[in-house]
Design an enzyme around this catalytic site. Sequence first.
Site, PDB file in Angstrom:
ATOM      1  N   ASP A 104      -8.608  -8.915   4.080  1.00 32.07           N
ATOM      2  CA  ASP A 104      -8.342  -7.827   5.024  1.00 32.07           C
ATOM      3  C   ASP A 104      -9.349  -7.749   6.160  1.00 32.07           C
ATOM      4  O   ASP A 104     -10.236  -6.901   6.114  1.00 32.07           O
ATOM      5  CB  ASP A 104      -8.324  -6.501   4.253  1.00 32.07           C
ATOM      6  CG  ASP A 104      -7.589  -5.423   5.012  1.00 32.07           C
ATOM      7  OD1 ASP A 104      -7.082  -5.716   6.095  1.00 32.07           O
ATOM      8  OD2 ASP A 104      -7.528  -4.290   4.502  1.00 32.07           O
ATOM      9  N   GLU A 145       0.820  -1.220   0.000  1.00 29.13           N
ATOM     10  CA  GLU A 145       0.000   0.000   0.000  1.00 29.13           C
ATOM     11  C   GLU A 145       0.851   1.266   0.000  1.00 29.13           C
ATOM     12  O   GLU A 145       0.620   2.198   0.766  1.00 29.13           O
ATOM     13  CB  GLU A 145      -0.956  -0.007   1.203  1.00 29.13           C
ATOM     14  CG  GLU A 145      -1.945  -1.160   1.156  1.00 29.13           C
ATOM     15  CD  GLU A 145      -3.001  -1.140   2.254  1.00 29.13           C
ATOM     16  OE1 GLU A 145      -2.725  -0.582   3.325  1.00 29.13           O
ATOM     17  OE2 GLU A 145      -4.079  -1.688   2.033  1.00 29.13           O
ATOM     18  N   GLU A 152     -12.384  -2.007  12.168  1.00 28.54           N
ATOM     19  CA  GLU A 152     -12.376  -1.260  10.907  1.00 28.54           C
ATOM     20  C   GLU A 152     -13.515  -1.691   9.986  1.00 28.54           C
ATOM     21  O   GLU A 152     -14.158  -0.859   9.350  1.00 28.54           O
ATOM     22  CB  GLU A 152     -11.024  -1.472  10.203  1.00 28.54           C
ATOM     23  CG  GLU A 152     -10.964  -0.863   8.822  1.00 28.54           C
ATOM     24  CD  GLU A 152      -9.637  -1.102   8.099  1.00 28.54           C
ATOM     25  OE1 GLU A 152      -8.711  -1.679   8.715  1.00 28.54           O
ATOM     26  OE2 GLU A 152      -9.535  -0.711   6.931  1.00 28.54           O
TER      27      GLU A 152
HETATM   28  O1  GCW Z   1      -6.963  -2.646   5.514  1.00 27.40           O
HETATM   29  C1  GCW Z   1      -5.938  -1.831   5.440  1.00 27.40           C
HETATM   30  C2  GCW Z   1      -6.362  -0.649   6.237  1.00 27.40           C
HETATM   31  C3  GCW Z   1      -5.198   0.301   6.360  1.00 27.40           C
HETATM   32  C4  GCW Z   1      -4.060  -0.442   7.008  1.00 27.40           C
HETATM   33  C5  GCW Z   1      -3.702  -1.665   6.179  1.00 27.40           C
HETATM   34  C6  GCW Z   1      -2.614  -2.513   6.789  1.00 27.40           C
HETATM   35  C7  GCW Z   1      -2.298   0.428   8.375  1.00 27.40           C
HETATM   36  O2  GCW Z   1      -7.463  -0.053   5.611  1.00 27.40           O
HETATM   37  O3  GCW Z   1      -5.612   1.393   7.107  1.00 27.40           O
HETATM   38  O4  GCW Z   1      -2.936   0.382   7.133  1.00 27.40           O
HETATM   39  O5  GCW Z   1      -4.838  -2.467   6.044  1.00 27.40           O
HETATM   40  O6  GCW Z   1      -2.960  -3.464   7.480  1.00 27.40           O
HETATM   41  O7  GCW Z   1      -1.463  -2.238   6.583  1.00 27.40           O
END
Ligand code: GCW
Length: 718
Positions: A383, A309, A411
């Site tokens: 996720d 990311e 989340e």
């Molecule tokens: O799902 C995503 C989240 C991000 C997070 C990422 C991760 C810290 O939306 O906010 O970043 O996973 O786990 O690295």
Amino acid sequence: MKIKTMFHQRHVLMCFLLLGFYSTAFSQSGYGLWLDYEKVNDASILSDYQNQIRSVYFLGESETLNLAREELKLGLNSLLGSSIDFSSTNSNNASITVATFDQLERKTQRKLKKIDIAKDGYYIGHDSGKIVITAKEDIGILYGVFNFIRLLQTQQPIDNLAILDAPKIDLRILNHWDNLDGTIERGYAGKSLWKWQKLPKYIDQRYIDYARANASIGINGTVLTNVNANAWVLTPSYIDKVAALADAFRPYGIKVYLTARFSAPIEIGGLSTADPLEAKVQQWWKTKIDSIYAKIPDFGGFLVKANSEGQPGPQNYGRTHVDGANMMAEALEPHNGVVLWRAFVYSEHDATDRAKQAYSEFVPMDGKFKENVIVQVKNGAIDFQPREPFHPIFGAMPKTALAMEFQITQEYLGFSTHLVFLPKLYEEVLQADTYQQGKGSLVAKVIDGSLDNHKISAISGVSNIGSDLNWTGHPFAQANWYGYGRLAWDPYLDSETIAEQWLRSTYSNDKDFVKPMTDLLIESREAVVNYMTPLGLHHMMDTDHHYGPGPWVSELPRPEWNPTYYHKADSKGIGFDRTKQGSDAIAQYADPVAKKFEQLDQVPENLLLWFHHLPWDYTLSDGKTLWNSLGIHYQKGVDQVREMKKVWEQMSPYVDPISHKEVSMLLDIQLHEAIWWKDACMLYFQKHSKLPFPKAMEKPKHSLKHYKSLKHPYAPGI
Ligand code: GCW
């Protein structure tokens, strides 16, 4: 200064009134977590305890032992409602002896010598009718004391104790996604606890209370900073601040860890590269790490999110995750530090199914990581969804220590507004059988290192803790912190036991409270799956903030950030085909598991659309069509929340009025949002299915246009 008498008297009176009000409000605020020791309210249990516990012989002096002594004093005095005599010199007739094994009297040692207490573990038993709490190490005594107190809090019999207990996982860690500016990524309980600007001189009482709460459930590590890392935390002035936190946590057996930004040598080191194969980069990390250990001799190590990311990593220089992780591991090794290297990787330039990418990238690297590298894997391959199958990496990298990464902060599960008991989710993953070494190759065994005989084992939970007075936003989100800790200690515990222990310790031991509320907690996980993502659907949350439904979102630049990527609803049907005809992600699982997921008559119905794209009129095992079943599941989720509300309404006799009201209001919002999820998703899917809603489903309240128009620009959690 002279104060008029009248004013003074009134003032004093007001202060008392306010103080009374404040202390009630405070004690009902949830700040005390599961550690508010209230006097045992069952008269016969109380008198039994009072008869058995009159005095304590507590041996030894150290910071940790002193904390254990104070905790036991607080616990016994509060729970028994009387002042218990503590002595460190006179063992005569003491009802409880507490000492590390080597300090016990010879005759007691002889009696207990066959009991094999593991490192960090403890034993609570009897010697000549008296209770003994012992351990090899001071921290074991603290754990033993907390566990003994838990027995009393949950009103268990103590006349025949023989508890030999020890953590099954070495590193039991919280991951804070806290930024240096005080915000928390995906945090819904206020700001970060860490007051960086006031550190190192100012030690907030909350640091101590935080450490105590963690020690009470056996957590022994904390990563202070976000995985989306800021290199600044590695500068000398910040290391001083981190060292102050480490000092505060140390007596509670908690080590600190930091997230290391891979490009730190450039950002704060003045180098032109962060290439892990460059000698000057390696030297930079070595010097940096040595300087950290000079101030924090028991520093835990680094947690790293690299090439994920947008975060920098070794691939920026054409190197691999092994190159990056091993470089840091080498510098940490002389200090016994570890690298937790995350396997959460997927790329917009990779057209293959996102669910496959981490496995494809990491499994070929098995055996190449240094021994102090632990690869940290999220529980599922996408996720932190309300339900995911276990990540196929578990069991597939036998030569690498693998850490589990769970998300405690919600989340994707309703933030800190929805009541969802996550240990049920964790248990499902830990108990899943990978079959990698034949039947019984549970994920729990991968994590505790027993399946592949690893020297080190670890588990991480992305924290849900913030500056809110009750720590976690939703009072019941405390159960998720608690439950994570309990499972980190023993990944084979069942979620029902955890729920019951938490409820008893936090609210009431009354059976008319404990039973229905345990059922409610257990059910709450399936409720959220039903009203958000039933039958294996996933990642349908609205863009970016992930608050509420957004199944229609399809225009984000990265395809795998769009919900449409995951549900693939069209006129023919719905679901992600991960069979051989589709992405073949199923092939990443060991044979028996893969066969089960591949075959429609064997795949668990709750993962159906995770693995298969099916026509709307596909018939399920109960004879219903897929379309009808979808609507019925959404409705069921809503009904489950209604039921939760009803149960909670009955609980007012057992819960203080402020907390009761607070949870009632939150359940109202949860119900409202469950209906929102049902309506928005079913209306959207109906555009594709063109079928009428099943009769059992309540009609949507608004139009699809309405739901699509909802915007939440300041949804919390950044
Ligand atoms: O799902 C995503 C989240 C991000 C997070 C990422 C991760 C810290 O939306 O906010 O970043 O996973 O786990 O690295």
